[in-house]
Design an enzyme around this catalytic site. Structure first.
Site: not given
Ligand code: IMP
Length: 200
Positions: A15, A18, A73-74, A161, A188-189
């Protein structure tokens, strides 16, 4: 025992959004390998949790490359949808990874639950589990989150996304409207990355 700092790493993700974001978090002195040309096909994500899928990807890419590997993974959890799409966030965009479709599906599913939702504040969060996997089988996995709400329309062209429909708590702009550097420093990352930063 002092932590042995990682000098080179393979980022196990196909991705591009990401990849860009993860590479930006890592120290500039680190040698980064990635799968940009899609030479290694992605594994099938058979897990039912972010943690299982994150580990599955990191282990898979480490075994394929024989390198230390980091995977993410998100996804987004929307409370009114009983936390869907969650681990299936990528699947909602279809085989072609079309996020216009995914976002339309989100709006459709929310409308089924509450036709008047556009006037309300719908809570949601992004979740990310980052895993570092070493070729000797050792691994660490850490979770990061960011709370927020769903925008009643798509806003902004930045990011990837579900960024155009997520407004982080305390902000007015969606992630899609924010400067990438602003998003990278709160999301979040980043919150997961802070917990594994010591390995770099
Ligand atoms: P997976 O981790 O490969 O299963 O994919 C997770 C999916 O969640 C991605 O394809 C994105 O659609 C979505 N996602 C994860 N993180 C973000 C983000 O930071 N912004 C927008 N969408 C995200």
């Amino acid at each position: 025992m002092p932590i042995k700092k990682i000098k080179e790493i393979f980022i196990g993700s196909n991705n591009k959004g990401k990849l860009k974001e993860i590479a930006d978090l890592l120290p500039k002195s680190l040698k980064i390998y990635s799968n940009l040309e899609d030479k290694i096909p992605s594994p099938i994500e058979t897990g039912t949790t972010f943690k299982q899928n994150s580990l599955l990807k990191a282990k898979y890419f480490s075994e394929k490359t024989n390198k230390i590997c980091m995977s993410d993974d998100s996804g987004i959890e929307i409370d009114i949808l009983d936390k869907a799409p969650g681990v299936y966030s990528a699947d909602w965009s279809g085989k072609k990874r079309n996020f216009n479709l995914a976002i339309r599906k989100v709006f459709r599913e929310i409308s089924k639950k509450d036709n008047n939702w556009k006037k309300k504040s719908l809570s949601a969060r992004f979740i990310c589990v980052l895993t570092i996997y070493w070729p000797n089988g050792k691994f660490v996995s850490k979770i990061g989150k960011i709370d927020g709400r769903i925008s009643n329309m798509k806003r902004g062209k930045n990011g990837f996304g579900y960024d155009p429909i997520f407004i982080p708590k305390g902000k007015r702009l969606t992630f899609g409207e924010m400067e990438p550097n602003k998003k990278y420093r709160i999301d979040h990352r980043y919150n997961a990355f802070k917990k594994i930063k010591k390995y770099f």
